[in-house]
Motif scaffolding. Structure first.
Motif, PDB file in Angstrom:
ATOM      1  N   PRO A 160       0.833  -1.210   0.000  1.00  0.00           N
ATOM      2  CA  PRO A 160       0.000   0.000   0.000  1.00  0.00           C
ATOM      3  C   PRO A 160       0.864   1.255   0.000  1.00  0.00           C
ATOM      4  CG  PRO A 160      -0.798  -1.583   1.612  1.00  0.00           C
ATOM      5  CD  PRO A 160       0.533  -2.087   1.129  1.00  0.00           C
ATOM      6  N   ALA A 161       0.392   2.274  -0.681  1.00  0.00           N
ATOM      7  CA  ALA A 161       1.129   3.541  -0.743  1.00  0.00           C
ATOM      8  C   ALA A 161       1.023   4.241   0.606  1.00  0.00           C
ATOM      9  CB  ALA A 161       0.586   4.416  -1.858  1.00  0.00           C
ATOM     10  N   SER A 162       1.815   3.758   1.561  1.00  0.00           N
ATOM     11  CA  SER A 162       1.783   4.257   2.937  1.00  0.00           C
ATOM     12  C   SER A 162       3.151   4.809   3.296  1.00  0.00           C
ATOM     13  CB  SER A 162       1.393   3.135   3.910  1.00  0.00           C
ATOM     14  OG  SER A 162       0.145   2.579   3.565  1.00  0.00           O
ATOM     15  N   PRO A 163       3.395   6.065   2.988  1.00  0.00           N
ATOM     16  CA  PRO A 163       4.731   6.632   3.243  1.00  0.00           C
ATOM     17  C   PRO A 163       5.043   6.741   4.726  1.00  0.00           C
ATOM     18  CG  PRO A 163       3.200   8.350   2.581  1.00  0.00           C
ATOM     19  CD  PRO A 163       2.481   7.048   2.393  1.00  0.00           C
ATOM     20  N   GLY A 164       6.307   6.556   5.058  1.00  0.00           N
ATOM     21  CA  GLY A 164       6.770   6.785   6.424  1.00  0.00           C
ATOM     22  C   GLY A 164       7.170   8.240   6.600  1.00  0.00           C
ATOM     23  N   PHE A 165       7.158   8.709   7.824  1.00  0.00           N
ATOM     24  CA  PHE A 165       7.463  10.107   8.087  1.00  0.00           C
ATOM     25  C   PHE A 165       8.665  10.281   9.024  1.00  0.00           C
ATOM     26  CE2 PHE A 165       3.184  10.042   6.531  1.00  0.00           C
ATOM     27  CZ  PHE A 165       3.126  11.151   5.705  1.00  0.00           C
ATOM     28  N   TYR A 166       9.386   9.185   9.298  1.00  0.00           N
ATOM     29  CA  TYR A 166      10.528   9.286  10.209  1.00  0.00           C
ATOM     30  C   TYR A 166      11.707  10.002   9.568  1.00  0.00           C
ATOM     31  CZ  TYR A 166      11.422   4.843   7.748  1.00  0.00           C
ATOM     32  OH  TYR A 166      11.565   3.869   6.796  1.00  0.00           O
ATOM     33  N   ARG A 167      11.670  10.186   8.229  1.00  0.00           N
ATOM     34  CA  ARG A 167      12.728  10.948   7.555  1.00  0.00           C
ATOM     35  C   ARG A 167      12.400  12.441   7.501  1.00  0.00           C
ATOM     36  NH1 ARG A 167      17.460   8.192   7.333  1.00  0.00           N
ATOM     37  NH2 ARG A 167      17.046   6.019   6.800  1.00  0.00           N
ATOM     38  N   LYS A 168      11.257  12.812   8.111  1.00  0.00           N
ATOM     39  CA  LYS A 168      10.814  14.215   8.152  1.00  0.00           C
ATOM     40  C   LYS A 168      10.749  14.826   6.748  1.00  0.00           C
ATOM     41  CE  LYS A 168      12.508  15.087  12.834  1.00  0.00           C
ATOM     42  NZ  LYS A 168      12.933  13.710  13.095  1.00  0.00           N
ATOM     43  N   PRO A 169       9.826  14.323   5.912  1.00  0.00           N
ATOM     44  CA  PRO A 169       9.707  14.851   4.554  1.00  0.00           C
ATOM     45  C   PRO A 169       9.392  16.337   4.550  1.00  0.00           C
ATOM     46  CG  PRO A 169       7.789  13.526   5.137  1.00  0.00           C
ATOM     47  CD  PRO A 169       8.791  13.311   6.210  1.00  0.00           C
ATOM     48  N   GLN A 170       9.994  17.047   3.601  1.00  0.00           N
ATOM     49  CA  GLN A 170       9.820  18.493   3.505  1.00  0.00           C
ATOM     50  C   GLN A 170       8.882  18.893   2.375  1.00  0.00           C
ATOM     51  OE1 GLN A 170      11.457  20.598   5.861  1.00  0.00           O
ATOM     52  NE2 GLN A 170      11.687  18.532   6.713  1.00  0.00           N
ATOM     53  N   SER A 171       8.469  17.926   1.557  1.00  0.00           N
ATOM     54  CA  SER A 171       7.622  18.240   0.409  1.00  0.00           C
ATOM     55  C   SER A 171       6.807  17.016   0.012  1.00  0.00           C
ATOM     56  CB  SER A 171       8.484  18.677  -0.772  1.00  0.00           C
ATOM     57  OG  SER A 171       9.298  17.595  -1.206  1.00  0.00           O
ATOM     58  N   VAL A 172       5.837  17.234  -0.859  1.00  0.00           N
ATOM     59  CA  VAL A 172       5.063  16.121  -1.408  1.00  0.00           C
ATOM     60  C   VAL A 172       5.991  15.185  -2.177  1.00  0.00           C
ATOM     61  CG1 VAL A 172       3.237  15.482  -3.026  1.00  0.00           C
ATOM     62  CG2 VAL A 172       2.909  17.435  -1.501  1.00  0.00           C
ATOM     63  N   ALA A 173       6.966  15.761  -2.875  1.00  0.00           N
ATOM     64  CA  ALA A 173       7.921  14.948  -3.624  1.00  0.00           C
ATOM     65  C   ALA A 173       8.673  13.987  -2.708  1.00  0.00           C
ATOM     66  CB  ALA A 173       8.909  15.850  -4.373  1.00  0.00           C
ATOM     67  N   ASP A 174       9.018  14.426  -1.508  1.00  0.00           N
ATOM     68  CA  ASP A 174       9.698  13.554  -0.544  1.00  0.00           C
ATOM     69  C   ASP A 174       8.806  12.383  -0.147  1.00  0.00           C
ATOM     70  OD1 ASP A 174      11.906  15.201  -0.556  1.00  0.00           O
ATOM     71  OD2 ASP A 174      11.405  16.211   1.319  1.00  0.00           O
ATOM     72  N   VAL A 175       7.521  12.650   0.036  1.00  0.00           N
ATOM     73  CA  VAL A 175       6.562  11.604   0.407  1.00  0.00           C
ATOM     74  C   VAL A 175       6.441  10.591  -0.729  1.00  0.00           C
ATOM     75  CG1 VAL A 175       4.148  11.144   0.967  1.00  0.00           C
ATOM     76  CG2 VAL A 175       5.301  13.124   1.973  1.00  0.00           C
ATOM     77  N   ILE A 176       6.348  11.081  -1.958  1.00  0.00           N
ATOM     78  CA  ILE A 176       6.263  10.203  -3.124  1.00  0.00           C
ATOM     79  C   ILE A 176       7.518   9.344  -3.236  1.00  0.00           C
ATOM     80  CG2 ILE A 176       6.216  10.171  -5.659  1.00  0.00           C
ATOM     81  CD1 ILE A 176       4.518  12.795  -5.420  1.00  0.00           C
ATOM     82  N   ASP A 177       8.681   9.962  -3.063  1.00  0.00           N
ATOM     83  CA  ASP A 177       9.943   9.238  -3.197  1.00  0.00           C
ATOM     84  C   ASP A 177      10.097   8.131  -2.162  1.00  0.00           C
ATOM     85  OD1 ASP A 177      10.708  10.626  -5.414  1.00  0.00           O
ATOM     86  OD2 ASP A 177      12.282  11.813  -4.426  1.00  0.00           O
ATOM     87  N   PHE A 178       9.510   8.304  -0.985  1.00  0.00           N
ATOM     88  CA  PHE A 178       9.592   7.266   0.041  1.00  0.00           C
ATOM     89  C   PHE A 178       8.961   5.970  -0.476  1.00  0.00           C
ATOM     90  CE2 PHE A 178       8.199   4.718   3.574  1.00  0.00           C
ATOM     91  CZ  PHE A 178       9.210   4.829   4.506  1.00  0.00           C
ATOM     92  N   VAL A 179       7.770   6.087  -1.035  1.00  0.00           N
ATOM     93  CA  VAL A 179       7.063   4.904  -1.539  1.00  0.00           C
ATOM     94  C   VAL A 179       7.791   4.324  -2.751  1.00  0.00           C
ATOM     95  CG1 VAL A 179       4.904   4.095  -2.591  1.00  0.00           C
ATOM     96  CG2 VAL A 179       4.837   5.659  -0.637  1.00  0.00           C
TER      97      VAL A 179
END
Length: 199
Positions: A160-179
């Protein structure tokens, strides 16, 4: 050159599929690409892009956008039954459906094969090849969960497209890149989008 089948279907999260396509091509992979009519609508809704519907035009558009050749990026239409992905003797060793609609999950779990995306996934399952499904839906009904369980039992990987947030994403692009990074890790494709845990 690693060969991967990538299909985008009509769930929210078109950005995941487009970013994954970009990363696979940048890594030198050969990509067999398919997109459903519903996914074309989602792309137009969620991004600033409007993708051509016809395979030949879509191939030209994507090759220009991602600076690749038609030999590296092979675009297939929904009824291109002569495509290599439709047969166990020619399909790549890995397939990703990203994003995967729950309707597509259902069809794959039941072996419907009504279009080339469903057939390619059916081939991956019957040939015991890697199949990754990336649903983006909430909440999940019992039907969705049953299909995910069935597919997992058949050998598919449900991510599932469930991004983690422990890397402290700074943008939507960061969230997308996690998945996308997690998908690439499972495919065995080198990535530098997100460090692995402990790195």
């Amino acid at each position: 050159m690693k060969s991967v089948t990538l299909a985008m279907t009509g769930a929210s999260g078109a950005q995941y599929g487009l970013r994954l396509l970009e990363c696979l091509l940048a890594a030198g992979c050969e990509v067999h690409f398919m997109i459903s009519k519903a996914a074309l609508l989602v792309v137009a809704t969620e991004t600033e892009e409007t993708l051509p519907a016809k395979p030949a035009a879509l191939s030209r558009y994507l090759c220009e956008r991602f600076q690749c050749t038609p030999e590296q990026l092979k675009v297939h239409g929904p009824e291109d039954w002569m495509a290599s992905v439709a047969s166990g003797s020619g399909a790549p060793s890995a397939m990703v459906v990203c994003p995967a609609s729950t309707g597509t999950l259902s069809a794959i779990a039941c072996g419907a094969s009504n279009n080339l995306i469903e057939r390619a996934a059916d081939v991956a399952l019957k040939e015991r090849r890697q199949l990754i499904l990336v649903p983006r839906e909430m909440p999940l009904s019992a039907i969705h969960l049953q299909h995910m369980l069935s597919l997992t039992q058949m050998g598919a990987t449900v991510m599932p497209a469930s991004p983690g947030f422990y890397r402290k994403p700074q943008s939507v692009a960061d969230v997308i890149d996690f998945v996308v990074a997690r998908i690439l890790d499972h495919l065995g494709v080198a990535q530098e989008l997100v460090p692995r845990w402990g790195e």
